[in-house]
Design a protein around this motif. Structure first.
Motif, PDB file in Angstrom:
ATOM      1  N   LYS A  95       2.585  -2.277 -19.357  1.00  0.00           N
ATOM      2  CA  LYS A  95       3.632  -1.372 -19.283  1.00  0.00           C
ATOM      3  C   LYS A  95       2.849   0.197 -19.009  1.00  0.00           C
ATOM      4  CE  LYS A  95       8.305  -0.490 -19.490  1.00  0.00           C
ATOM      5  NZ  LYS A  95       9.100  -1.499 -19.024  1.00  0.00           N
ATOM      6  N   VAL A  96       1.941   0.348 -19.449  1.00  0.00           N
ATOM      7  CA  VAL A  96       1.219   1.612 -18.928  1.00  0.00           C
ATOM      8  C   VAL A  96       0.575   1.352 -17.656  1.00  0.00           C
ATOM      9  CG1 VAL A  96      -0.811   3.090 -19.416  1.00  0.00           C
ATOM     10  CG2 VAL A  96       0.325   2.174 -21.486  1.00  0.00           C
ATOM     11  N   HIS A  97       0.143   0.349 -17.221  1.00  0.00           N
ATOM     12  CA  HIS A  97      -0.203   0.248 -16.119  1.00  0.00           C
ATOM     13  C   HIS A  97       1.107   0.266 -14.852  1.00  0.00           C
ATOM     14  CE1 HIS A  97      -2.868  -1.450 -12.442  1.00  0.00           C
ATOM     15  NE2 HIS A  97      -1.684  -2.037 -12.447  1.00  0.00           N
ATOM     16  N   GLU A  98       1.986  -0.438 -15.349  1.00  0.00           N
ATOM     17  CA  GLU A  98       3.223  -0.459 -14.404  1.00  0.00           C
ATOM     18  C   GLU A  98       3.632   0.912 -14.316  1.00  0.00           C
ATOM     19  OE1 GLU A  98       7.890  -1.931 -14.256  1.00  0.00           O
ATOM     20  OE2 GLU A  98       6.683  -2.129 -16.202  1.00  0.00           O
ATOM     21  N   LEU A  99       3.816   1.687 -15.450  1.00  0.00           N
ATOM     22  CA  LEU A  99       4.660   3.071 -15.298  1.00  0.00           C
ATOM     23  C   LEU A  99       3.752   3.861 -14.676  1.00  0.00           C
ATOM     24  CD1 LEU A  99       6.260   3.321 -18.859  1.00  0.00           C
ATOM     25  CD2 LEU A  99       7.498   2.792 -16.439  1.00  0.00           C
ATOM     26  N   ASN A 100       2.388   3.759 -14.813  1.00  0.00           N
ATOM     27  CA  ASN A 100       1.490   4.673 -14.038  1.00  0.00           C
ATOM     28  C   ASN A 100       1.678   4.595 -12.621  1.00  0.00           C
ATOM     29  OD1 ASN A 100      -0.471   6.888 -14.141  1.00  0.00           O
ATOM     30  ND2 ASN A 100      -1.983   5.341 -13.927  1.00  0.00           N
ATOM     31  N   ALA A 101       1.656   3.368 -12.609  1.00  0.00           N
ATOM     32  CA  ALA A 101       1.661   3.028 -10.765  1.00  0.00           C
ATOM     33  C   ALA A 101       2.920   3.534 -10.121  1.00  0.00           C
ATOM     34  CB  ALA A 101       1.575   1.493 -10.464  1.00  0.00           C
ATOM     35  N   VAL A 102       4.080   3.679 -10.743  1.00  0.00           N
ATOM     36  CA  VAL A 102       5.511   4.262 -10.080  1.00  0.00           C
ATOM     37  C   VAL A 102       5.976   5.633 -10.457  1.00  0.00           C
ATOM     38  CG1 VAL A 102       6.344   1.745  -9.822  1.00  0.00           C
ATOM     39  CG2 VAL A 102       6.833   2.945 -11.919  1.00  0.00           C
ATOM     40  N   VAL A 103       5.215   6.190 -11.602  1.00  0.00           N
ATOM     41  CA  VAL A 103       5.584   7.642 -11.960  1.00  0.00           C
ATOM     42  C   VAL A 103       4.458   8.338 -12.237  1.00  0.00           C
ATOM     43  CG1 VAL A 103       7.960   7.085 -12.706  1.00  0.00           C
ATOM     44  CG2 VAL A 103       6.088   6.973 -14.573  1.00  0.00           C
ATOM     45  N   GLY A 104       3.296   7.874 -12.311  1.00  0.00           N
ATOM     46  CA  GLY A 104       1.959   8.565 -12.543  1.00  0.00           C
ATOM     47  C   GLY A 104       1.823   9.918 -11.506  1.00  0.00           C
ATOM     48  N   HIS A 105       2.227   9.702 -10.382  1.00  0.00           N
ATOM     49  CA  HIS A 105       2.025  10.733  -9.376  1.00  0.00           C
ATOM     50  C   HIS A 105       3.358  11.955  -9.698  1.00  0.00           C
ATOM     51  CE1 HIS A 105       5.322   8.297  -7.649  1.00  0.00           C
ATOM     52  NE2 HIS A 105       5.519   9.446  -6.937  1.00  0.00           N
ATOM     53  N   ILE A 106       4.179  11.672 -10.132  1.00  0.00           N
ATOM     54  CA  ILE A 106       5.339  12.983 -10.362  1.00  0.00           C
ATOM     55  C   ILE A 106       4.814  13.565 -11.268  1.00  0.00           C
ATOM     56  CG2 ILE A 106       7.630  13.099 -11.081  1.00  0.00           C
ATOM     57  CD1 ILE A 106       8.152  10.169 -10.367  1.00  0.00           C
ATOM     58  N   ARG A 107       5.055  15.054 -10.949  1.00  0.00           N
ATOM     59  CA  ARG A 107       4.677  16.119 -11.734  1.00  0.00           C
ATOM     60  C   ARG A 107       5.960  16.459 -12.430  1.00  0.00           C
ATOM     61  NH1 ARG A 107      -0.140  18.030 -11.754  1.00  0.00           N
ATOM     62  NH2 ARG A 107      -1.508  17.920  -9.977  1.00  0.00           N
ATOM     63  N   THR A 108       6.214  15.787 -13.454  1.00  0.00           N
ATOM     64  CA  THR A 108       7.455  15.906 -14.220  1.00  0.00           C
ATOM     65  C   THR A 108       7.373  17.184 -15.274  1.00  0.00           C
ATOM     66  OG1 THR A 108       9.325  14.912 -15.354  1.00  0.00           O
ATOM     67  CG2 THR A 108       7.147  14.124 -15.802  1.00  0.00           C
ATOM     68  N   ALA A 109       8.521  17.860 -15.216  1.00  0.00           N
ATOM     69  CA  ALA A 109       8.526  19.159 -16.282  1.00  0.00           C
ATOM     70  C   ALA A 109       8.783  18.442 -17.717  1.00  0.00           C
ATOM     71  CB  ALA A 109       9.586  20.002 -16.073  1.00  0.00           C
TER      72      ALA A 109
END
Length: 191
Positions: free
Chosen positions: A94-108
């Motif tokens: 799950k860490v790998h999956e989520l990092n791949a799809v949202v890790g680039h988003i600079r979310t507040a």
């Protein structure tokens, strides 16, 4: 350029729609990204003008290892399930999956439905300095066919197939069986 917000509602239409209502109040200040688990929910997110991101339906910490192993084409006997739990394979995936799809988003901030609260653990790994906020988008009076509201009747007396399956799972993992003892032993090493 607008800041971003990441929403993670539960995989239930009755949770996604109220979450989109909250997001609509924030859309003037933020780009809204929403993690969803199926295309039907993606359509709802798109219809509100937000960006859906598809993720797997398997959530960490709530016993989804059997389905996860099955979907990956792996054996899912009791031994394999216990081993997967002990090794935390679902969490790591799950860490790998989520990092791949949202890790680039600079979310507040990441706004997580309380039904997805176990997902706070992998999200914290990905966004260690970002506020993780829990919310409950489903009012107790919100009606979904086949499921009682709080005021109608108890979940204990609910006569739905999902509830019956859930009850069988609870009995299977019950405190007095050797299988339940095995699950408790594995969980004690994880938590």
């Amino acid at each position: 350029m607008k800041k971003s917000l990441l929403f993670y509602p539960a995989n239930i239409q009755s949770h996604v729609i109220p979450a989109m209502n909250l997001a609509s109040h924030l859309q003037n200040e933020y780009e809204i990204y929403v993690l969803v688990m199926d295309e039907k929910l993606s359509d709802i997110v798109r219809s509100h003008g937000f960006y859906p991101i598809l993720v797997s339906p398997f959530k960490v910490g709530i016993g989804h290892e059997a389905g996860y192993l099955n979907e990956k084409g792996l054996k899912y006997t009791l031994w394999h399930i216990l081993l997967a739990m002990r090794k935390n394979v679902l969490f790591d995936d799950k860490v790998h999956e989520l990092n791949a799809v949202v890790g680039h988003i600079r979310t507040a901030a990441v706004i997580v439905d309380i039904f997805n609260s176990t997902e706070l653990f992998p999200l914290h790994v990905i966004f260690p300095q970002t506020p993780l906020v829990c919310f409950n988008p489903m009012l107790s009076t919100y009606k979904v066919d086949g499921f009682p509201t709080v005021s109608e009747k108890s979940w204990v007396t609910a006569n739905t197939m999902d509830y019956k399956i859930h009850q069988k799972g609870q009995i299977f993992q019950g405190w007095t069986t050797w299988i339940g003892s095995s699950f408790r032993w594995v969980y004690s090493g994880i938590l």
